[in-house]
Design an enzyme around this catalytic site. Structure first.
Site, short mmCIF file in Angstrom:
data_model
loop_
_atom_site.label_atom_id
_atom_site.label_comp_id
_atom_site.label_asym_id
_atom_site.label_seq_id
_atom_site.Cartn_x
_atom_site.Cartn_y
_atom_site.Cartn_z
N ASP A 141 -23.53 -7.92 -20.05
CA ASP A 141 -23.89 -6.60 -20.08
C ASP A 141 -24.86 -6.68 -19.73
OD1 ASP A 141 -24.75 -4.54 -21.34
OD2 ASP A 141 -24.11 -3.80 -22.90
N VAL A 142 -25.00 -5.91 -18.66
CA VAL A 142 -26.34 -5.78 -18.25
C VAL A 142 -27.73 -5.21 -18.59
CG1 VAL A 142 -25.37 -6.06 -15.56
CG2 VAL A 142 -26.01 -4.19 -16.20
N TYR A 201 -28.56 11.18 -12.82
CA TYR A 201 -27.95 9.78 -12.12
C TYR A 201 -28.99 9.33 -10.67
CZ TYR A 201 -24.74 7.06 -9.24
OH TYR A 201 -24.41 6.17 -8.52
N THR A 226 -13.70 3.64 -4.38
CA THR A 226 -14.61 2.86 -5.65
C THR A 226 -13.47 3.52 -6.99
OG1 THR A 226 -16.23 3.70 -6.23
CG2 THR A 226 -16.48 1.95 -4.51
N LYS A 239 -31.74 5.67 -9.48
CA LYS A 239 -30.76 5.20 -8.13
C LYS A 239 -32.63 5.28 -6.94
CE LYS A 239 -27.06 3.44 -8.38
NZ LYS A 239 -26.79 2.37 -8.52
N ASN A 294 -25.12 -5.31 -8.34
CA ASN A 294 -24.25 -4.20 -8.07
C ASN A 294 -23.85 -3.18 -9.07
OD1 ASN A 294 -21.72 -2.93 -5.77
ND2 ASN A 294 -20.90 -3.99 -8.00
N ASP A 328 -19.35 -9.48 -14.26
CA ASP A 328 -18.88 -8.26 -15.31
C ASP A 328 -18.69 -8.20 -16.44
OD1 ASP A 328 -17.13 -6.33 -13.73
OD2 ASP A 328 -17.08 -6.51 -14.78
#
Length: 266
Positions: A66-67, A163, A197, A167, A93, A36
């Protein structure tokens, strides 16, 4: 659906669906790397897993990642190999939303676009780039990638254009990788609907104006109303991920699994 003797890396693993996924995989025997951007939260989640799970559960370790930064992603996979000697499962995720990018496409900025694509699309691509060779190194021919997309990839919604595009691209990436790396590695994607969430809470609280909130507040409120089973819990998605990661899903690859409470059935 045991996952003994396997190591799973979960990005965005410190909260929400990611944390629930880490707990669920560990409960089923997998060693879990909680990755994370928030290193303190990742460490806290890993510590909770270590202290709360039973004797037949897997271990947990934390790593800051940091992806959107490929060097950080490469270090994340190397950390998993150092901690647990192998990588068997990757759960992509980590995701973000930004109010600046979720309004009309005529108002999108380059900065918002880069923010969304950097985490939601480049992040999974970087993770697959470095995790797949690690999975092959095990020699088991049983690697698994589970991507977390969104019901927004399947059903068009207003004011979520960029967004939704990230996806949708993740769903397409899943199919491509599933064909390219079969039979060694299975690749599937879950598409959650409305899930309780922190990201959802921030999206519905349209007062702070921060990067964590979206401009599609009314859209989300309507989606909640139109979901036959109601809002899902993070654990609902985590159990679907655990199934796809297990041998019970050995004949499933390239699949898109909605975990949406029946939203797309309408």
């Amino acid at each position: 659906m045991r996952l003994d003797n396997r190591t799973a890396v979960v990005t965005g693993g410190a909260s929400g669906i990611g944390a629930a996924t880490c707990r669920t995989l560990a409960e089923r025997g997998a060693d879990v790397v909680v990755a994370d951007l928030d290193s303190e939260a990742a460490a806290a989640t890993a510590a909770e897993i270590e202290s709360e799970t039973g004797a037949d559960a897997g271990r947990a370790a934390a790593v800051e990642a940091d992806v959107s930064d490929e060097d950080a992603v490469e270090a994340m996979i190397e950390h998993a190999e150092r901690e647990f000697d192998r990588v068997d499962v990757l759960v992509n995720n980590a995701a973000v939303a930004a109010r600046e990018a979720d309004g009309p496409i005529t108002e999108v900025t380059d900065e918002a676009y880069e923010f969304l694509t950097g985490v939601n699309l480049r992040g999974p691509m970087y993770a697959c780039k470095h995790a797949i060779p690690a999975m092959r190194d095990t020699g088991d021919g049983s690697g698994v990638v589970v991507n977390n997309a969104s019901v927004a990839a399947l059903v068009a919604e207003p004011e979520m254009d960029v967004y939704t595009a990230t996806k949708g691209a993740l769903v397409s990436l899943t199919r491509s990788l599933a064909v390219e790396y079969a039979p060694e590695i299975r690749v599937n994607v879950v598409c959650p609907g409305v899930v309780e969430t922190p990201m959802l809470e921030a999206a519905l609280d349209d007062t702070d104006g921060g990067e964590g909130s979206t401009g599609g507040q009314e859209t989300l409120e309507r989606m909640i109303e139109d979901t036959p089973l109601g809002t899902a819990a993070p654990e609902d998605v985590a159990r679907a991920v655990a199934f796809l990661a297990s041998d019970d899903a050995a004949a499933i690859t390239g699949a898109t699994l909605p975990v949406d409470g029946g939203y797309t059935a309408r």
